[in-house]
Design an enzyme around this catalytic site. Structure first.
Site, PDB file in Angstrom:
ATOM      1  N   GLU A 100      48.681  21.722  42.397  1.00 34.90           N
ATOM      2  CA  GLU A 100      49.513  22.700  42.278  1.00 34.90           C
ATOM      3  C   GLU A 100      50.380  23.051  40.953  1.00 34.90           C
ATOM      4  O   GLU A 100      51.124  21.910  40.478  1.00 34.90           O
ATOM      5  CB  GLU A 100      50.594  22.628  43.424  1.00 34.90           C
ATOM      6  N   ASP A 125      45.026  18.293  46.405  1.00 33.68           N
ATOM      7  CA  ASP A 125      45.772  19.411  45.720  1.00 33.68           C
ATOM      8  C   ASP A 125      46.135  19.388  44.312  1.00 33.68           C
ATOM      9  O   ASP A 125      46.493  18.490  43.921  1.00 33.68           O
ATOM     10  CB  ASP A 125      47.225  19.657  46.584  1.00 33.68           C
ATOM     11  N   GLU A 169      43.080  16.888  52.463  1.00 35.80           N
ATOM     12  CA  GLU A 169      43.441  18.002  51.550  1.00 35.80           C
ATOM     13  C   GLU A 169      43.761  17.326  50.161  1.00 35.80           C
ATOM     14  O   GLU A 169      44.284  16.277  50.066  1.00 35.80           O
ATOM     15  CB  GLU A 169      44.652  18.596  51.846  1.00 35.80           C
TER      16      GLU A 169
END
Length: 292
Positions: free
Chosen positions: A114, A112, A110
Protein backbone atom coordinates in the site's frame (compact mmCIF):
# COMPACT_ATOMS: atom_id res chain seq x y z
CA UNK A 1 4.58 -12.49 -18.70
CA UNK A 2 2.10 -15.05 -17.41
CA UNK A 3 3.98 -18.29 -16.78
CA UNK A 4 3.13 -21.61 -15.17
CA UNK A 5 5.36 -23.93 -13.17
CA UNK A 6 7.32 -26.76 -14.74
CA UNK A 7 6.53 -30.13 -13.11
CA UNK A 8 8.99 -32.91 -12.38
CA UNK A 9 8.84 -35.79 -14.86
CA UNK A 10 7.36 -39.18 -13.81
CA UNK A 11 9.06 -42.49 -14.50
CA UNK A 12 6.14 -44.11 -16.37
CA UNK A 13 6.67 -43.58 -20.14
CA UNK A 14 3.02 -42.74 -20.85
CA UNK A 15 2.88 -40.24 -18.00
CA UNK A 16 6.22 -38.82 -19.09
CA UNK A 17 4.91 -38.18 -22.62
CA UNK A 18 1.62 -36.76 -21.29
CA UNK A 19 3.44 -34.49 -18.85
CA UNK A 20 5.93 -33.38 -21.50
CA UNK A 21 3.05 -32.50 -23.83
CA UNK A 22 1.38 -30.56 -21.01
CA UNK A 23 4.57 -28.63 -20.27
CA UNK A 24 5.06 -27.86 -23.97
CA UNK A 25 1.50 -26.56 -24.21
CA UNK A 26 1.92 -24.48 -21.07
CA UNK A 27 5.19 -23.00 -22.30
CA UNK A 28 3.67 -22.20 -25.69
CA UNK A 29 0.82 -20.41 -23.95
CA UNK A 30 3.25 -18.19 -22.02
CA UNK A 31 3.19 -14.64 -23.40
CA UNK A 32 3.52 -11.05 -22.30
CA UNK A 33 0.57 -10.26 -20.03
CA UNK A 34 -1.93 -7.66 -21.19
CA UNK A 35 -4.83 -6.15 -19.34
CA UNK A 36 -7.48 -7.55 -21.70
CA UNK A 37 -6.20 -11.13 -21.57
CA UNK A 38 -5.08 -11.44 -17.96
CA UNK A 39 -6.96 -8.83 -15.93
CA UNK A 40 -10.41 -7.36 -15.56
CA UNK A 41 -11.92 -4.28 -13.97
CA UNK A 42 -12.84 -4.92 -10.34
CA UNK A 43 -14.76 -1.65 -9.91
CA UNK A 44 -15.30 1.67 -11.72
CA UNK A 45 -14.20 0.47 -15.14
CA UNK A 46 -14.74 4.00 -16.49
CA UNK A 47 -11.75 5.15 -14.40
CA UNK A 48 -9.39 2.51 -15.85
CA UNK A 49 -7.70 3.53 -19.08
CA UNK A 50 -5.64 1.25 -21.26
CA UNK A 51 -2.49 2.54 -22.94
CA UNK A 52 -0.03 1.04 -25.41
CA UNK A 53 -2.48 -1.59 -26.65
CA UNK A 54 -3.34 -2.82 -23.16
CA UNK A 55 0.28 -3.25 -22.06
CA UNK A 56 -0.04 -0.32 -19.66
CA UNK A 57 -2.87 0.97 -17.48
CA UNK A 58 -3.79 4.32 -16.00
CA UNK A 59 -5.93 4.36 -12.84
CA UNK A 60 -7.90 7.52 -12.05
CA UNK A 61 -9.14 8.86 -8.71
CA UNK A 62 -11.50 11.83 -8.57
CA UNK A 63 -14.20 13.04 -6.20
CA UNK A 64 -16.72 10.60 -7.65
CA UNK A 65 -14.75 7.37 -7.20
CA UNK A 66 -11.50 5.49 -7.30
CA UNK A 67 -11.04 2.23 -9.23
CA UNK A 68 -9.35 -1.14 -9.28
CA UNK A 69 -8.53 -4.19 -11.37
CA UNK A 70 -7.97 -7.88 -10.69
CA UNK A 71 -6.39 -10.89 -12.35
CA UNK A 72 -8.76 -13.29 -14.09
CA UNK A 73 -7.10 -16.25 -12.40
CA UNK A 74 -5.91 -17.08 -8.90
CA UNK A 75 -2.49 -18.52 -8.06
CA UNK A 76 -1.06 -20.69 -5.29
CA UNK A 77 2.62 -19.79 -4.74
CA UNK A 78 4.92 -18.08 -7.18
CA UNK A 79 6.01 -14.53 -7.94
CA UNK A 80 4.04 -11.51 -9.13
CA UNK A 81 5.41 -8.13 -10.08
CA UNK A 82 4.36 -4.88 -11.72
CA UNK A 83 6.05 -1.65 -12.68
CA UNK A 84 4.18 1.27 -11.13
CA UNK A 85 4.54 5.05 -11.39
CA UNK A 86 2.77 6.71 -8.48
CA UNK A 87 0.79 9.95 -8.15
CA UNK A 88 3.07 13.01 -8.45
CA UNK A 89 2.95 16.14 -6.34
CA UNK A 90 0.47 16.48 -3.51
CA UNK A 91 -0.93 12.98 -3.09
CA UNK A 92 -1.87 13.17 0.60
CA UNK A 93 -4.88 11.06 1.52
CA UNK A 94 -4.56 8.69 -1.44
CA UNK A 95 -3.63 5.01 -1.41
CA UNK A 96 -2.32 3.12 -4.41
CA UNK A 97 -2.35 -0.60 -3.68
CA UNK A 98 -0.88 -3.71 -5.29
CA UNK A 99 -1.72 -6.94 -3.49
CA UNK A 100 -2.73 -10.59 -3.54
CA UNK A 101 -5.99 -11.67 -1.90
CA UNK A 102 -7.79 -14.99 -1.48
CA UNK A 103 -11.16 -13.19 -1.75
CA UNK A 104 -12.65 -15.37 0.98
CA UNK A 105 -15.26 -14.00 3.35
CA UNK A 106 -13.92 -15.01 6.77
CA UNK A 107 -10.56 -16.81 6.68
CA UNK A 108 -8.71 -14.40 4.43
CA UNK A 109 -5.14 -14.60 3.15
CA UNK A 110 -3.66 -11.40 1.76
CA UNK A 111 -0.25 -9.92 0.88
CA UNK A 112 -0.29 -6.11 0.60
CA UNK A 113 1.72 -3.29 -0.89
CA UNK A 114 0.00 0.00 0.00
CA UNK A 115 1.62 3.23 -1.21
CA UNK A 116 0.59 6.08 1.08
CA UNK A 117 0.42 9.50 -0.53
CA UNK A 118 1.98 12.57 1.06
CA UNK A 119 2.34 16.31 0.76
CA UNK A 120 4.66 17.63 -1.94
CA UNK A 121 8.30 17.27 -0.96
CA UNK A 122 7.66 14.61 1.67
CA UNK A 123 8.72 10.98 1.11
CA UNK A 124 6.30 8.35 -0.08
CA UNK A 125 5.71 5.57 2.45
CA UNK A 126 4.96 2.02 1.45
CA UNK A 127 3.04 -0.10 3.94
CA UNK A 128 3.14 -3.88 3.76
CA UNK A 129 0.73 -6.18 5.56
CA UNK A 130 0.18 -9.93 5.72
CA UNK A 131 -3.06 -11.73 6.45
CA UNK A 132 -2.78 -15.44 7.19
CA UNK A 133 -5.77 -17.61 8.12
CA UNK A 134 -7.88 -14.49 8.63
CA UNK A 135 -5.42 -12.68 10.92
CA UNK A 136 -3.78 -9.43 9.80
CA UNK A 137 -2.53 -6.41 11.80
CA UNK A 138 1.04 -7.05 10.66
CA UNK A 139 1.80 -3.60 9.25
CA UNK A 140 5.28 -2.34 8.51
CA UNK A 141 6.10 0.98 6.84
CA UNK A 142 9.16 2.04 4.90
CA UNK A 143 9.93 5.47 3.44
CA UNK A 144 11.01 5.00 -0.16
CA UNK A 145 14.52 6.30 -0.87
CA UNK A 146 13.53 7.74 -4.26
CA UNK A 147 10.61 9.64 -5.78
CA UNK A 148 8.31 6.90 -7.11
CA UNK A 149 6.29 9.39 -9.16
CA UNK A 150 9.14 10.35 -11.51
CA UNK A 151 9.48 6.98 -13.21
CA UNK A 152 8.33 3.38 -13.11
CA UNK A 153 9.74 1.10 -10.42
CA UNK A 154 9.27 -2.65 -10.01
CA UNK A 155 7.35 -4.01 -7.02
CA UNK A 156 7.40 -7.76 -6.44
CA UNK A 157 5.84 -10.32 -4.12
CA UNK A 158 7.61 -13.70 -3.86
CA UNK A 159 5.49 -16.38 -2.17
CA UNK A 160 6.92 -19.85 -1.55
CA UNK A 161 6.56 -22.59 1.04
CA UNK A 162 9.59 -21.12 2.87
CA UNK A 163 8.90 -17.40 3.01
CA UNK A 164 7.18 -14.33 1.59
CA UNK A 165 9.39 -11.48 0.40
CA UNK A 166 8.36 -7.99 -0.71
CA UNK A 167 10.81 -6.36 -3.13
CA UNK A 168 11.24 -2.81 -4.40
CA UNK A 169 13.49 -2.84 -7.48
CA UNK A 170 15.09 -6.11 -6.32
CA UNK A 171 15.69 -4.68 -2.84
CA UNK A 172 13.90 -6.78 -0.20
CA UNK A 173 12.01 -4.56 2.23
CA UNK A 174 10.22 -7.31 4.13
CA UNK A 175 10.55 -11.04 4.75
CA UNK A 176 7.93 -13.19 6.50
CA UNK A 177 9.10 -16.74 7.15
CA UNK A 178 6.99 -19.88 7.33
CA UNK A 179 6.96 -20.84 10.99
CA UNK A 180 3.94 -23.15 10.93
CA UNK A 181 6.02 -25.63 12.93
CA UNK A 182 5.78 -23.10 15.77
CA UNK A 183 2.00 -22.74 15.31
CA UNK A 184 2.34 -19.40 13.52
CA UNK A 185 -0.12 -18.88 10.69
CA UNK A 186 1.22 -18.87 7.13
CA UNK A 187 -0.75 -18.86 3.85
CA UNK A 188 -0.34 -22.28 2.26
CA UNK A 189 -3.72 -23.52 1.06
CA UNK A 190 -5.77 -20.71 -0.48
CA UNK A 191 -5.03 -19.43 -3.98
CA UNK A 192 -4.92 -15.67 -4.32
CA UNK A 193 -5.75 -13.27 -7.10
CA UNK A 194 -3.64 -10.26 -8.06
CA UNK A 195 -5.23 -6.86 -7.50
CA UNK A 196 -4.52 -3.17 -7.72
CA UNK A 197 -6.61 -0.21 -6.56
CA UNK A 198 -6.44 3.56 -6.30
CA UNK A 199 -8.69 5.11 -3.65
CA UNK A 200 -9.22 7.80 -1.04
CA UNK A 201 -8.22 6.98 2.54
CA UNK A 202 -7.57 10.36 4.11
CA UNK A 203 -8.90 9.17 7.46
CA UNK A 204 -5.63 7.25 8.00
CA UNK A 205 -3.26 7.21 5.01
CA UNK A 206 -1.15 10.34 5.60
CA UNK A 207 0.18 11.09 9.10
CA UNK A 208 -2.56 9.00 10.62
CA UNK A 209 -5.30 11.01 8.94
CA UNK A 210 -4.01 14.47 9.91
CA UNK A 211 -3.32 15.36 6.27
CA UNK A 212 -6.49 15.36 4.16
CA UNK A 213 -6.84 14.95 0.43
CA UNK A 214 -6.80 18.17 -1.59
CA UNK A 215 -9.47 17.66 -4.23
CA UNK A 216 -8.34 20.79 -6.07
CA UNK A 217 -5.39 18.66 -7.23
CA UNK A 218 -7.69 15.96 -8.64
CA UNK A 219 -7.88 13.92 -10.73
CA UNK A 220 -5.04 11.76 -9.45
CA UNK A 221 -3.30 9.24 -11.73
CA UNK A 222 -1.25 6.08 -11.14
CA UNK A 223 0.32 4.07 -13.96
CA UNK A 224 1.08 0.36 -14.38
CA UNK A 225 2.96 -1.71 -16.94
CA UNK A 226 5.06 -4.87 -17.40
CA UNK A 227 2.72 -7.17 -15.49
CA UNK A 228 4.45 -10.45 -14.64
CA UNK A 229 2.87 -13.51 -13.01
CA UNK A 230 4.83 -16.74 -12.55
CA UNK A 231 2.91 -19.21 -10.45
CA UNK A 232 0.53 -22.13 -10.15
CA UNK A 233 -2.91 -21.21 -11.53
CA UNK A 234 -6.02 -22.45 -9.75
CA UNK A 235 -7.84 -24.17 -11.32
CA UNK A 236 -4.84 -25.77 -12.97
CA UNK A 237 -2.48 -28.75 -12.67
CA UNK A 238 -2.98 -30.12 -9.16
CA UNK A 239 0.68 -31.15 -8.85
CA UNK A 240 1.95 -27.61 -9.38
CA UNK A 241 1.62 -26.00 -5.91
CA UNK A 242 3.39 -28.87 -4.15
CA UNK A 243 6.08 -29.38 -6.80
CA UNK A 244 9.50 -28.84 -5.15
CA UNK A 245 11.05 -28.21 -8.58
CA UNK A 246 9.22 -24.93 -9.12
CA UNK A 247 11.99 -22.35 -9.42
CA UNK A 248 10.70 -20.26 -6.51
CA UNK A 249 11.00 -23.32 -4.25
CA UNK A 250 14.63 -23.88 -5.23
CA UNK A 251 17.51 -23.71 -2.78
CA UNK A 252 18.63 -20.31 -4.08
CA UNK A 253 15.24 -18.82 -3.20
CA UNK A 254 14.65 -20.40 0.22
CA UNK A 255 16.30 -17.48 2.00
CA UNK A 256 17.78 -14.09 1.17
CA UNK A 257 21.20 -14.30 -0.42
CA UNK A 258 24.15 -12.32 0.97
CA UNK A 259 23.52 -9.24 -1.20
CA UNK A 260 19.81 -9.27 -0.45
CA UNK A 261 20.49 -9.62 3.27
CA UNK A 262 22.77 -6.56 3.22
CA UNK A 263 20.16 -4.54 1.33
CA UNK A 264 17.46 -5.73 3.71
CA UNK A 265 19.43 -4.56 6.74
CA UNK A 266 20.10 -1.22 5.03
CA UNK A 267 16.37 -0.67 4.50
CA UNK A 268 15.49 -1.67 8.04
CA UNK A 269 18.12 0.59 9.59
CA UNK A 270 17.73 3.64 7.37
CA UNK A 271 14.19 3.68 6.00
CA UNK A 272 11.81 1.77 8.27
CA UNK A 273 9.44 4.13 10.07
CA UNK A 274 6.98 1.68 11.64
CA UNK A 275 7.06 -1.97 12.69
CA UNK A 276 4.13 -3.60 14.46
CA UNK A 277 6.58 -5.91 16.18
CA UNK A 278 7.95 -3.01 18.23
CA UNK A 279 4.64 -1.19 18.83
CA UNK A 280 4.08 -1.85 22.53
CA UNK A 281 0.96 0.35 22.60
CA UNK A 282 -0.75 -2.15 20.30
CA UNK A 283 1.09 -5.28 21.38
CA UNK A 284 2.43 -5.20 24.96
CA UNK A 285 3.62 -8.72 24.24
CA UNK A 286 5.13 -8.98 20.77
CA UNK A 287 3.19 -11.30 18.44
CA UNK A 288 4.66 -14.80 18.17
CA UNK A 289 5.99 -14.36 14.64
CA UNK A 290 8.06 -11.40 15.88
CA UNK A 291 9.78 -13.68 18.39
CA UNK A 292 10.15 -16.73 16.16
Amino acid sequence: MAKICSPSFPDTPFLYIFTLFTVMFIRISARPATFVDDFKAAWSESHIRQMDGGKAIQLVLDQSTGCGFASKRKYLFGRVSMKIKLIPGDSAGTVTAFYMNSDTATVRDELDFEFLGNRSGQPYSVQTNIFAHGKGDREQRVNLWFDPSLDYHTYTILWSHKHIVFYVDDVPIREYKNNEAKNIAYPTSQPMGVYSTLWEADDWATRGGLEKIDWSKAPFYAYYKDFDIEGCPVPGPTFCPSNPHNWWEGYAYQSLNALEARRYRWVRVNHMVYDYCTDRSRFPVPPPECRA
